[in-house]
Design an enzyme around this catalytic site. Structure first.
Site, PDB file in Angstrom:
ATOM      1  N   HIS A  44      42.985  44.025  32.334  1.00 39.39           N
ATOM      2  CA  HIS A  44      43.386  45.425  32.163  1.00 39.39           C
ATOM      3  C   HIS A  44      44.858  45.522  32.545  1.00 39.39           C
ATOM      4  O   HIS A  44      45.190  45.747  33.708  1.00 39.39           O
ATOM      5  CB  HIS A  44      42.525  46.333  33.042  1.00 39.39           C
ATOM      6  CG  HIS A  44      42.778  47.791  32.829  1.00 39.39           C
ATOM      7  ND1 HIS A  44      41.850  48.759  33.142  1.00 39.39           N
ATOM      8  CD2 HIS A  44      43.855  48.468  32.358  1.00 39.39           C
ATOM      9  CE1 HIS A  44      42.346  49.961  32.869  1.00 39.39           C
ATOM     10  NE2 HIS A  44      43.559  49.808  32.402  1.00 39.39           N
ATOM     11  N   GLU A  76      41.449  45.496  28.079  1.00 34.19           N
ATOM     12  CA  GLU A  76      40.964  46.838  28.418  1.00 34.19           C
ATOM     13  C   GLU A  76      42.149  47.703  28.792  1.00 34.19           C
ATOM     14  O   GLU A  76      43.081  47.247  29.461  1.00 34.19           O
ATOM     15  CB  GLU A  76      39.994  46.714  29.600  1.00 34.19           C
ATOM     16  CG  GLU A  76      39.479  48.008  30.166  1.00 34.19           C
ATOM     17  CD  GLU A  76      38.554  47.748  31.352  1.00 34.19           C
ATOM     18  OE1 GLU A  76      38.809  48.343  32.421  1.00 34.19           O
ATOM     19  OE2 GLU A  76      37.606  46.960  31.213  1.00 34.19           O
ATOM     20  N   HIS A 200      31.320  47.436  35.750  1.00 33.84           N
ATOM     21  CA  HIS A 200      31.835  48.098  36.944  1.00 33.84           C
ATOM     22  C   HIS A 200      30.828  47.972  38.084  1.00 33.84           C
ATOM     23  O   HIS A 200      29.712  48.477  38.012  1.00 33.84           O
ATOM     24  CB  HIS A 200      32.184  49.575  36.720  1.00 33.84           C
ATOM     25  CG  HIS A 200      33.362  50.015  37.538  1.00 33.84           C
ATOM     26  ND1 HIS A 200      34.664  49.892  37.099  1.00 33.84           N
ATOM     27  CD2 HIS A 200      33.448  50.529  38.779  1.00 33.84           C
ATOM     28  CE1 HIS A 200      35.494  50.335  38.025  1.00 33.84           C
ATOM     29  NE2 HIS A 200      34.776  50.720  39.063  1.00 33.84           N
TER      30      HIS A 200
END
Length: 250
Positions: A44, A76, A200
């Site tokens: 990310h 991401e 997550h």
């Protein structure tokens, strides 16, 4: 088929960034993870580069292309122009779009598909021109109309936000309720023709119940819990533990 494991390298990069030194090496640990059975690597790249740096992206792309051609690169991020240009340059196999403000510490909610359908439609169309798979971060709320919008804007997958599930590690009853809610959301998404990822705060302890409730789960992307376990078990053994938790025979 058991869910595939994509190892999120952000926590490794954040540890490296505490010093102006090249270790721990993001690419070396990525290579260990892929050798041990991970199916892909996730990053990310935030605008402030507080963990993954833009200069990490090409070495990861090269690692996969040269040594692990069956693996996938998943990028991401929030679909601002800078992120989209990085995607266009490095051509990940999958792009996961998240609704975070770039200053957020971490992703903590899914898209409001009703509010952002025009933005998502435009961005997804741009990414599909590159023949990239697109996944949209989604809350675990079984909202069929919202998931229909995700499908209609052109997404291939949704990634279920599992933060609340991971956060109730000390409350088995709540965990059971949330895994059923996530499962119901996955059922709707699959019925609509969307594949389902999850991510997550997933751990070796909570993955089996999720995988059992969503047998068609395509992929889990895991960083924090996996990196924490790697400090105890080493990266290779940690990846094998997480793969087994997904139901893989490793």
């Amino acid at each position: 088929m058991p869910a595939k494991l994509s190892v999120n390298l952000n926590a490794i990069a954040m540890l490296r960034n505490r010093r102006d030194l090249p270790w721990p090496s993001v690419t070396d640990l990525g290579a260990i993870a892929l050798s041990a059975g991970a199916s892909g690597l996730t990053v990310h790249p935030r605008p402030d580069q507080r963990h993954i740096r833009f200069t990490d992206l090409q070495p990861i792309r090269t690692l996969i292309d040269s040594t692990f051609p069956e693996a996938e690169f998943n990028m991401e991020g929030y679909p601002e122009e800078g992120f989209l240009r990085l995607v266009e340059e490095h051509r990940p196999e999958q792009v996961t779009l998240v609704p975070d403000d770039p200053s957020q510490a971490t992703s903590d909610h899914g898209w409001d598909f009703r509010k952002h359908h025009n933005l998502l439609g435009s961005v997804v169309a741009r990414l599909k021109k590159l023949n990239l798979r697109v996944s949209l971060f989604a809350d675990g709320d079984p909202d069929r109309e919202a998931l229909k919008i995700a499908r209609d804007v052109g997404a291939d997958r949704v990634e279920l936000y599992t933060g609340p599930y991971g956060g109730c590690f000390d409350d088995p009853e709540k965990a059971a309720r949330l895994v059923e809610e996530l499962g119901s959301t996955a059922d709707i998404a699959i019925d609509l023709g969307l594949a389902v990822n999850a991510g997550h705060d997933l751990t070796v302890a909570n993955l089996p119940a999720l995988a059992a409730r969503i047998p068609a789960l395509a992929e889990v992307s895991i960083g924090h819990g996996l990196t924490a376990d790697a400090l105890e078990y080493g990266m290779a053994e940690t990846v094998r533990r997480f793969c087994r938790a997904c139901g893989q025979d490793v």
